[in-house]
Design a protein around this motif. Structure first.
Motif, PDB file in Angstrom:
ATOM      1  N   ILE A  19       0.831  -1.211   0.000  1.00 17.76           N
ATOM      2  CA  ILE A  19       0.000   0.000   0.000  1.00 17.76           C
ATOM      3  C   ILE A  19       0.859   1.252   0.000  1.00 17.76           C
ATOM      4  O   ILE A  19       0.636   2.195  -0.773  1.00 17.76           O
ATOM      5  CB  ILE A  19      -0.950  -0.012   1.218  1.00 17.76           C
ATOM      6  N   ILE A  20       1.870   1.278   0.862  1.00 17.35           N
ATOM      7  CA  ILE A  20       2.752   2.459   0.945  1.00 17.35           C
ATOM      8  C   ILE A  20       3.509   2.642  -0.362  1.00 17.35           C
ATOM      9  O   ILE A  20       3.623   3.764  -0.878  1.00 17.35           O
ATOM     10  CB  ILE A  20       3.731   2.295   2.134  1.00 17.35           C
ATOM     11  N   ASN A  23       1.201   3.988  -3.095  1.00 12.28           N
ATOM     12  CA  ASN A  23       0.769   5.372  -2.869  1.00 12.28           C
ATOM     13  C   ASN A  23       1.873   6.403  -3.058  1.00 12.28           C
ATOM     14  O   ASN A  23       1.592   7.567  -3.368  1.00 12.28           O
ATOM     15  CB  ASN A  23       0.186   5.512  -1.452  1.00 12.28           C
ATOM     16  N   PHE A  24       3.121   5.986  -2.880  1.00 13.59           N
ATOM     17  CA  PHE A  24       4.222   6.942  -2.968  1.00 13.59           C
ATOM     18  C   PHE A  24       5.097   6.735  -4.200  1.00 13.59           C
ATOM     19  O   PHE A  24       6.223   7.222  -4.259  1.00 13.59           O
ATOM     20  CB  PHE A  24       5.085   6.867  -1.700  1.00 13.59           C
TER      21      PHE A  24
END
Length: 305
Positions: A19-20, A23-24
């Protein structure tokens, strides 16, 4: 922390990393909402009955089987996404180095592949053995669940998780093409998809609509073949020997199907040994911790009497 908690922690950490990272990052990601919904539905199909049986109808066979499938499915889904994300790092391919090592060891994969192509029934058998890599996992879950053998089952799942994560890290750092692509002989249809997915990822295109195996070095098939053998080490000969033979042949099929270099297989075997060693250390640490807590509770109880 108990074994079950450690397994859930690994699953959660993998999903958080996914997820991280998504998203980045600036790459293009493609997926089907219907596929995501189906994946969640399948997970719930195992998890909800697990909660029911655990609370209302305690049955060690059912709860063990359902929980094990939850662990396997949730981790595998997160690990597949993680492997795709890891390969967007676009590091230089090491295929030439792998071919050179094989040559130094006196192994020429195309000769092996072509021999099997010229013996069609052996080639078909080799492909079946190679794909057994997928079907042995659910067999292990069902077999040890029905035997109420939580010890071997949890150990297998932990070793599987560790081996997959190590393979992803090494594979992303040393990306490579398969032998079929390097030596330019005709691949299977699925192998064409593997090559296409690898080069898409190297252009920051993460396509989750079609999932393919992208890890060439080291061979995850080889790592799991060793872990499968190790998992059945304490079983009767009538069970262990067929598993042993099947997975020795699985190791060889990694080369005969055109999927891997010989050095990939050796590296996969080494990863299995490391994964088993790490799991054994975790097991003994958990066991010692539980024994220590049990002893402390016993002392507290005796002191209050």
């Amino acid at each position: 922390m108990g074994y079950a908690n450690i397994l859930w922690a690994i699953v959660i950490i993998v999903f958080l990393i996914d997820i991280i990272w998504i998203n980045f990052s600036s790459f293009s990601i493609y997926y089907n909402l219907s596929d995501l919904g189906l994946y969640i539905f399948i997970l719930l199909t195992f998890f909800i009955p697990y909660l029911f049986y655990k609370k209302f109808r305690p049955d060690l066979r059912m709860t063990t089987a359902l929980l094990s499938f939850c662990w396997l499915l949730s981790f595998t889904g997160g690990a597949i996404v993680l492997s795709y994300l890891a390969y967007t790092t676009d590091r230089a391919l090491v295929t030439q180095a792998l071919a050179d090592i094989d040559s130094y060891l006196g192994i020429y994969p195309p000769a092996i592949v072509m021999w099997f192509w010229n013996h069609s029934w052996l080639n078909i058998l080799s492909i079946i053995i190679y794909t057994s890599f997928l079907y042995q996992k659910p067999f292990i879950l069902l077999y040890f669940s029905l035997r109420k053998d939580l010890y071997h089952l949890q150990s297998f799942i932990m070793q599987y998780m560790i081996a997959v994560l190590i393979t992803i890290c090494i594979g992303a750092y040393f990306p490579a093409e398969g032998t079929y692509a390097w030596y330019h002989f005709k691949p299977f249809t699925s192998q064409l998809g593997d090559v296409q997915r690898l080069y898409e990822l190297r252009q920051n295109i993460v396509n989750l609509k079609a999932l393919n195996g992208i890890i060439e070095f080291p061979s995850l098939h080889s790592a799991l073949a060793v872990i499968y053998i190790y998992t059945f080490r304490d079983e009767r000969r009538i069970i262990f020997i067929p598993v042993l033979i099947l997975n020795i042949l699985l190791l060889f099929s990694c080369i005969s199907t055109g999927g891997h270099f010989f050095i990939d297989v050796l590296a996969g075997i080494a990863i299995a040994i490391v994964a088993i060693g790490i799991e054994r250390l975790i097991f003994h640490a958990v066991q010692n911790s539980q024994l220590k807590r049990a002893e402390e509770k016993k002392q507290i109880k005796s002191s209050t009497l």
